[in-house]
Design an enzyme around this catalytic site. Sequence first.
Site, short mmCIF file in Angstrom:
data_model
loop_
_atom_site.label_atom_id
_atom_site.label_comp_id
_atom_site.label_asym_id
_atom_site.label_seq_id
_atom_site.Cartn_x
_atom_site.Cartn_y
_atom_site.Cartn_z
N ASN A 159 0.84 -1.21 0.00
CA ASN A 159 0.00 0.00 0.00
C ASN A 159 0.87 1.25 0.00
O ASN A 159 2.02 1.21 0.44
CB ASN A 159 -0.89 0.04 1.25
CG ASN A 159 -1.83 -1.12 1.34
OD1 ASN A 159 -2.35 -1.60 0.34
ND2 ASN A 159 -2.03 -1.62 2.54
N ARG A 161 -1.61 9.54 11.77
CA ARG A 161 -2.38 8.35 11.41
C ARG A 161 -2.00 7.24 12.39
O ARG A 161 -0.84 6.90 12.51
CB ARG A 161 -2.07 7.91 9.98
CG ARG A 161 -2.51 8.92 8.93
CD ARG A 161 -2.11 8.43 7.54
NE ARG A 161 -2.35 9.42 6.52
CZ ARG A 161 -3.35 9.38 5.65
NH1 ARG A 161 -4.21 8.38 5.68
NH2 ARG A 161 -3.49 10.32 4.75
N HIS A 217 -2.89 1.77 14.65
CA HIS A 217 -3.69 0.74 14.00
C HIS A 217 -3.00 -0.62 14.03
O HIS A 217 -1.79 -0.72 14.05
CB HIS A 217 -3.95 1.12 12.54
CG HIS A 217 -4.57 2.46 12.38
ND1 HIS A 217 -4.28 3.29 11.32
CD2 HIS A 217 -5.47 3.15 13.14
CE1 HIS A 217 -4.97 4.42 11.44
NE2 HIS A 217 -5.70 4.36 12.53
N LYS A 229 4.62 -5.81 9.02
CA LYS A 229 4.71 -4.73 8.04
C LYS A 229 6.17 -4.35 7.83
O LYS A 229 6.98 -4.42 8.76
CB LYS A 229 3.96 -3.49 8.51
CG LYS A 229 2.48 -3.66 8.67
CD LYS A 229 1.87 -2.39 9.25
CE LYS A 229 0.44 -2.61 9.65
NZ LYS A 229 0.29 -3.45 10.83
N TYR A 258 4.04 0.64 2.26
CA TYR A 258 3.85 -0.42 3.25
C TYR A 258 3.79 -1.77 2.55
O TYR A 258 2.98 -1.96 1.65
CB TYR A 258 2.47 -0.32 3.90
CG TYR A 258 2.17 0.80 4.80
CD1 TYR A 258 2.10 0.60 6.17
CD2 TYR A 258 1.86 2.06 4.31
CE1 TYR A 258 1.74 1.63 7.02
CE2 TYR A 258 1.51 3.09 5.15
CZ TYR A 258 1.45 2.86 6.50
OH TYR A 258 1.09 3.86 7.35
#
Length: 181
Positions: free
Chosen positions: A48, A59, A62, A72, A132
Amino acid sequence: MIFTPLALNGAYRIDLERRGDHRGSFARLFCQEEFRQHGLTDVWSQCNVSHSVQKGTLRGMHFQRPPKADAKLVKCMAGSVFDVIVDLRRSSETYGRWVSVTLTSEGGEMIYVPQGFAHGFQTLTENAQLLYFHSDSYSPEHEGGFHHADVEVGITWPLEIASLSDRDKTLPPLSKVEPVS
């Protein structure tokens, strides 16, 4: 690539080893064999790109719950970010602790985020872009998060928050999050 363990077990800062001459440089971004030698995920299911226009955009924090928990590999492609990971593995001695790495497009550093960790970042420049790699595909029914300003976690963000999603504003504290492992 240069793999530097971070203070949270299983997390790494990865620096590129650039080879250069008068034309510029070349560096490996990923090598399955080297990742495998370090005991890291070496197969990526999804990739991504995140683009944030405004400096100070936040952000996070998460994560994905099992059975879709994912590792990741995060790299800054434009600008720079203050990248943060938090250990959510309740059985870990570093549960609830965080570390940060400043990722820049010029430096080429990356952060490896193991399964069972939350991830978030704050942009240090305008037009920051992250790449990512995910070890599993995104699953909305397995997504989770906790509030970026949870006082018990105590993340020290470097800038005033300029932009934050409505979802991230309403995330619960970590103590109210269903266990991820």
